[in-house]
Design a protein around this motif. Structure first.
Motif, PDB file in Angstrom:
ATOM      1  N   SER A 132       0.854  -1.191   0.000  1.00  0.00           N
ATOM      2  CA  SER A 132       0.000   0.000   0.000  1.00  0.00           C
ATOM      3  C   SER A 132       0.887   1.237   0.000  1.00  0.00           C
ATOM      4  N   SER A 133       0.331   2.334  -0.459  1.00  0.00           N
ATOM      5  CA  SER A 133       1.106   3.578  -0.519  1.00  0.00           C
ATOM      6  C   SER A 133       0.177   4.779  -0.433  1.00  0.00           C
ATOM      7  N   ASP A 134       0.750   5.891  -0.008  1.00  0.00           N
ATOM      8  CA  ASP A 134       0.105   7.192  -0.054  1.00  0.00           C
ATOM      9  C   ASP A 134       1.027   8.122  -0.827  1.00  0.00           C
ATOM     10  N   GLU A 150       6.798  19.832 -10.799  1.00  0.00           N
ATOM     11  CA  GLU A 150       5.940  19.031  -9.929  1.00  0.00           C
ATOM     12  C   GLU A 150       6.795  18.324  -8.887  1.00  0.00           C
ATOM     13  N   SER A 151       6.354  18.389  -7.654  1.00  0.00           N
ATOM     14  CA  SER A 151       7.006  17.679  -6.559  1.00  0.00           C
ATOM     15  C   SER A 151       6.089  16.556  -6.085  1.00  0.00           C
ATOM     16  N   TYR A 152       6.679  15.503  -5.575  1.00  0.00           N
ATOM     17  CA  TYR A 152       5.886  14.376  -5.085  1.00  0.00           C
ATOM     18  C   TYR A 152       6.589  13.747  -3.888  1.00  0.00           C
ATOM     19  N   TYR A 153       5.802  13.132  -3.048  1.00  0.00           N
ATOM     20  CA  TYR A 153       6.318  12.337  -1.930  1.00  0.00           C
ATOM     21  C   TYR A 153       5.416  11.116  -1.801  1.00  0.00           C
ATOM     22  N   LYS A 154       6.041   9.951  -1.828  1.00  0.00           N
ATOM     23  CA  LYS A 154       5.285   8.696  -1.779  1.00  0.00           C
ATOM     24  C   LYS A 154       5.887   7.798  -0.705  1.00  0.00           C
ATOM     25  N   TRP A 155       5.065   7.387   0.244  1.00  0.00           N
ATOM     26  CA  TRP A 155       5.533   6.461   1.263  1.00  0.00           C
ATOM     27  C   TRP A 155       4.715   5.173   1.159  1.00  0.00           C
ATOM     28  N   SER A 156       5.432   4.047   1.158  1.00  0.00           N
ATOM     29  CA  SER A 156       4.815   2.754   0.897  1.00  0.00           C
ATOM     30  C   SER A 156       5.061   1.798   2.056  1.00  0.00           C
ATOM     31  N   ARG A 157       4.148   0.855   2.186  1.00  0.00           N
ATOM     32  CA  ARG A 157       4.236  -0.155   3.232  1.00  0.00           C
ATOM     33  C   ARG A 157       4.148  -1.545   2.620  1.00  0.00           C
ATOM     34  N   HIS A 158       4.837  -2.496   3.250  1.00  0.00           N
ATOM     35  CA  HIS A 158       4.811  -3.903   2.858  1.00  0.00           C
ATOM     36  C   HIS A 158       5.338  -4.135   1.441  1.00  0.00           C
ATOM     37  N   VAL A 159       6.325  -3.331   1.023  1.00  0.00           N
ATOM     38  CA  VAL A 159       6.994  -3.636  -0.237  1.00  0.00           C
ATOM     39  C   VAL A 159       7.734  -4.963  -0.066  1.00  0.00           C
ATOM     40  N   THR A 160       7.827  -5.730  -1.136  1.00  0.00           N
ATOM     41  CA  THR A 160       8.260  -7.122  -1.045  1.00  0.00           C
ATOM     42  C   THR A 160       9.577  -7.349  -1.768  1.00  0.00           C
ATOM     43  N   GLU A 161      10.471  -8.105  -1.130  1.00  0.00           N
ATOM     44  CA  GLU A 161      11.732  -8.495  -1.748  1.00  0.00           C
ATOM     45  C   GLU A 161      11.954  -9.982  -1.532  1.00  0.00           C
ATOM     46  N   LEU A 162      12.610 -10.612  -2.494  1.00  0.00           N
ATOM     47  CA  LEU A 162      12.962 -12.022  -2.417  1.00  0.00           C
ATOM     48  C   LEU A 162      14.373 -12.133  -1.860  1.00  0.00           C
ATOM     49  N   LEU A 163      14.528 -12.854  -0.766  1.00  0.00           N
ATOM     50  CA  LEU A 163      15.828 -12.994  -0.113  1.00  0.00           C
ATOM     51  C   LEU A 163      16.694 -14.034  -0.811  1.00  0.00           C
ATOM     52  N   ILE A 164      17.992 -13.911  -0.624  1.00  0.00           N
ATOM     53  CA  ILE A 164      18.949 -14.897  -1.116  1.00  0.00           C
ATOM     54  C   ILE A 164      19.150 -15.915   0.005  1.00  0.00           C
ATOM     55  N   THR A 165      18.621 -17.105  -0.195  1.00  0.00           N
ATOM     56  CA  THR A 165      18.721 -18.154   0.826  1.00  0.00           C
ATOM     57  C   THR A 165      19.047 -19.479   0.177  1.00  0.00           C
ATOM     58  N   ASP A 166      19.584 -20.394   0.982  1.00  0.00           N
ATOM     59  CA  ASP A 166      19.880 -21.723   0.442  1.00  0.00           C
ATOM     60  C   ASP A 166      18.596 -22.479   0.129  1.00  0.00           C
TER      61      ASP A 166
END
Length: 873
Positions: free
Chosen positions: A636-638, A658-674
């Motif tokens: 989600s973001s505003d 134009e100026s903007y400010y965007k704050w996001s929650r629960h952005v997803t990344e895939l970790l490097i794991t065995d």
């Protein structure tokens, strides 16, 4: 109308005076004189003064008695003086006439018919060849010069006349003037179809006051494909993706990544809508060419912010692309033959005024000779567009849109260390996309239009990697494979109701079924080429998810200077163990104190249920889509944006900040794991939720744009100053770090120069500053043997990111005959100074994982020349 004796006397004196001083050398029929002039939005008196100065013709009028009417901005090219005066005076109660070589402007005489009545004249104006409503068309009534109006955002108009039938003259930019008879007939409002003006025809351009539905001017990019058709052409056609990337706030990750980054967002946070259906890739050839054939596009709107409530499901951008419907009267074609690719677009009328078919296709073949300039590199694409439309009645239309594309990429790279040791890498990628849309449009009235559609979208990706290490007669081989896919089914119902020319309401609901195909990783190791181990497989199981969306939005023009677009978007997702729900408010305010100045302020909340998991060890596509669940929360973001735009020098120049400010929650990344990359079993079910981390993101910046819109030299300069950061609790000890696509400075310069009537020069320069060293997606507390070894190897092998810059140039020769057949010969040069912008890097390790191989960057767009011939009819 009756006038006082003093006013009559005044007009006699004025007319007599100007006739005496200007009677010498004046010619009759001044109203037929052709003039080119630009009007800014302003008073009637100011426009008349400008007309008098620009034309050097005698105009006589009394300034104190002129009505205080605001005239909207307009551009006239070689237009008759009578047409210009009609535009200025319609609806004011004033008329003009030519007396003794002088144009006299005065209140309507008593002999003119009255202009008030009880008969309602209404109608809808459309572009006949595209079935598109025309907003801002000027409606004139020659018999009653004080009658007239403009069409609204739905192409509709209405006014009252003293008789039940009148002759209308309808005018619109780049269309032939239309003379029709309209009448008050039981409240029925007919449709008037306008035909595009042939080349060379003198037309009147009217830039009408913006409609309430188009107030997101600063956060929206709407490229004029016709004007951009002479930019450098990579595959013989104007590249929609190239035009979009040349705008502030939009950048490509790098050549070959296929990723678009909008205002610091992730590649999965933008949505491409093709006639309302999701297209999961935006580019061919790893992002070098747009996946959509521009010749088949009717309109394209790209939203970077200030999203209307009808859009949902992504955080950063939406591409709203509408395909042409095909001409129902005339056969049209657009054929291109080039050294890189060939294309065809045909509009075929099947049943006159009822049924048409559009076909468009492309195929690249430059891979046939790339093997000589860049041995080991092959890449090509093909796509097909189809659109069918049928008109059952004046109120019912049906459409079918079909799209299919296929991309193939293969690259081999050989590194010879010495006579006894060498390394060979090979990468293969295959992607396929398809879209099907069935739509029924029903027109209840000139105010209410509904659309019911059913669509499917499909996406498939296969990739393979092979690494060979040869040493002293021995060869070790590692092979890896990856495959994934996604299918959507969507049912959607929407409607738009025009309350008045200043007020409209839209609402809709949709239901989506997401079908995620298995994502499979396979790996196999051959030692000494003779002994092969069984392949390891990591599998993400298929799944189904159900998504519901609804929206309501209101476009309201509060005053002539203040407009608002506000609405709510509702979203719900059902998954195996539960569901999620969100309410997303949107509001956009536009204050326009004058015709050339406007201020936009917007706030939007967005939610996204889909996540694209990307292997962070490579820039090549090796990613797959998953849906939110009880363990993976929706993103989600505003976003808040504030912009100012203005113009100068009779609208030749336009600028915006134009100026903007965007704050996001629960952005997803895939970790490097065995667990993800080193499966030990022969068939391991991948618990991908264990390899995912979520956190916060912040993106903010300033976007500057300067445009020159007319004259021989046109184009724009765009600059973006931007920051994009992420905070993931499990990564980098929870400290905030720059996102891997964070680019502080982005510059785009696009120039077009008309060298006479038949030659046009163009150039596009792009610059992106060097990003910071990327943060690898390891868990901070992961000290497993695999992770420790991988950390050391990767830290030694990842190269320092490089600055990106490129210059493309082109020249076009244009010829057009009396039959409206246009021939365009284009010569384009890409990467003029041959700067090596890396698409991706090759690196590898010995089987014992002790000796890293130094990375070698691979660029896929060196200095290149393309020649194409295009035929439009």
């Amino acid at each position: 109308m009756m006038y006082s004796g003093k006013l009559r006397q005044f007009w006699r004196i004025v007319i007599l005076f100007v006739c005496v001083i200007r009677s010498d050398g004046l010619h009759a029929q001044l109203s037929g004189t052709r003039i080119s002039i630009d009007f800014a939005t302003g008073s009637l008196e100011g426009c008349l003064l400008r007309l008098q100065k620009a034309s050097a013709l005698p105009l006589a009028y009394e300034t104190s008695s002129l009505p205080e009417r605001s005239v909207q901005a307009a551009v006239f090219k070689n237009e008759k003086l009578s047409s210009i005066l009609d535009y200025l005076l319609t609806g004011t109660g004033y008329i003009y006439e030519e007396l003794h070589g002088v144009i006299v402007i005065r209140p309507g005489a008593e002999s003119l018919p009255p202009v008030r009545g009880a008969y309602r004249i209404c109608g809808t104006v459309k572009d006949h060849s595209r079935d598109l409503p025309l907003a801002g068309a000027a409606i004139f009534v020659p018999e009653y010069r004080t009658l007239g109006t403009f069409t609204d955002s739905a192409g509709t108009f209405s006014f009252y006349a003293p008789v039940n039938h009148v002759g209308l003259q309808i005018r619109h930019i780049s269309f032939e003037t239309l003379d029709v008879l309209a009448e008050d007939k039981d409240g029925t409002c007919p449709t008037f179809n306008m035909e595009p003006a042939p080349a060379g025809l003198d037309v009147m351009e009217i830039q009408s006051r913006p409609e309430p539905s188009s107030i997101s001017a600063l956060s929206k990019v709407s490229p004029d494909i016709r004007k951009m058709s002479f930019l450098p052409l990579f595959c013989g056609d104007v590249d929609l993706l190239g035009i979009i990337k040349a705008n502030p706030g939009i950048q490509q990750g790098n050549d070959g990544s296929g990723s678009l980054i909008v205002r610091g967002g992730a590649p999965d946070q933008h949505m491409v809508l093709l006639d309302g259906a999701t297209l999961y890739t935006s580019g061919h050839l790893l992002g070098l060419v747009s996946s959509i054939h521009a010749a088949a596009v009717k309109s394209a709107d790209i939203y970077k912010g200030a999203f209307p409530a009808r859009f949902g499901g992504r955080l950063s951008s939406f591409w709203d692309i509408a395909m042409k419907s095909g001409d129902t009267r005339k056969f049209h074609g657009d054929l291109s033959l080039g050294t890189m690719a060939s294309s065809v677009m045909l509009e075929v009328p099947l049943v006159k005024d009822k049924t048409s078919l559009l076909l468009a296709g492309r195929r690249s073949y430059h891979d046939l000779y790339l093997r000589w300039s860049q041995p080991g590199l092959q890449l090509h694409f093909q796509d097909l567009n189809l659109k069918f439309q049928h008109k059952f009645s004046e109120h019912d239309y049906v459409y079918y849109t079909g799209y299919y594309s296929s991309d193939v990429f293969h690259s081999e790279n050989l590194i010879v260390l010495n006579n006894d040791e060498s390394r060979k890498h090979a990468v293969t990628l295959q992607t396929k996309n398809q879209v099907h849309v069935f739509k029924w449009k029903h027109i209840f009235s000139d105010r209410l239009i509904t659309n019911l559609s059913f669509s499917t979208s499909g996406y498939n990706l296969k990739s393979a990697y092979r690494f060979e290490s040869a040493y002293y007669g021995m060869t070790d081989v590692v092979e890896q494979g990856f495959s994934t896919g996604l299918n959507d089914f969507v049912a959607r119902l929407s409607g738009d109701y025009v309350v008045s020319s200043r007020h409209s309401i839209g609402a809709g609901v949709s239901y989506t079924i997401h079908s995620f195909k298995p994502s499979i990783n396979t790996s196999i190791l051959f030692q000494s080429i003779d002994s092969a181990q069984d392949p390891n497989r990591s599998v993400v199981d298929p799944s189904l998810n159900y998504e519901t969306d609804a929206y309501v939005e209101d476009n309201f023009e509060i005053t002539e200077k203040l407009r608002i677009n506000a609405g709510l978007h509702f979203n719900g997702l059902k998954f195996d163990t539960g569901n999620s729900f969100s309410i997303q408010p949107r509001v956009n305010l536009c204050y326009q104190p004058s015709g050339y100045w406007s201020v936009n302020l917007s706030y939007v909340r967005m939610s996204q249920n889909l996540h694209l998991l990307t292997n962070n060890l490579t820039s090549l596509p090796s990613d797959f889509w998953i849906a939110s669940s009880s363990a993976i929360r929706p993103q989600s973001s505003d976003q808040v944006s504030l912009g100012i735009s203005g113009g100068a020098t009779e609208s030749k120049y336009k600028w915006s900040v134009e100026s903007y400010y965007k704050w996001s929650r629960h952005v997803t990344e895939l970790l490097i794991t065995d667990t993800l990359f080193m499966s030990t079993g022969n068939n391991t079910k991948l618990e991908w939720e264990q390899a995912i981390t979520q956190g916060k993101a912040a993106a903010y910046g300033l976007e500057f744009l300067l445009q020159k819109q007319s004259g021989r030299l046109t184009g724009w300069l765009g600059y973006t100053l931007a920051w994009s950061n992420r905070t993931l609790p499990e990564v980098n000890d929870g400290l905030t770090f720059p996102y891997k696509y964070d680019r502080r400075h982005n510059v785009n310069l696009v120039l077009l120069y008309k060298l006479g009537k038949s030659i046009e020069l163009s150039s596009v320069f792009t610059f992106q500053s060097k990003p910071r060293f990327p943060v690898l997606m390891f868990r901070s507390d992961d000290n497993s043997p695999f992770t420790m070894v991988f950390r050391s190897l990767i830290s030694e092998s990842i190269p320092q990111p490089a600055t990106y810059h490129r210059l493309d140039m082109g020249i076009s020769w244009i010829k057009e005959n009396e039959h409206k057949v246009k021939r365009i010969l284009n010569l384009s040069i890409f990467n003029v100074y041959n700067h090596r912008n890396p698409a991706f890097y090759y690196s590898g390790y010995n089987i014992d994982q002790t000796t890293p191989v130094l990375p070698d960057k691979k660029d896929i767009l060196p200095f290149m020349v393309a020649l194409s011939c295009r035929l439009c009819f």
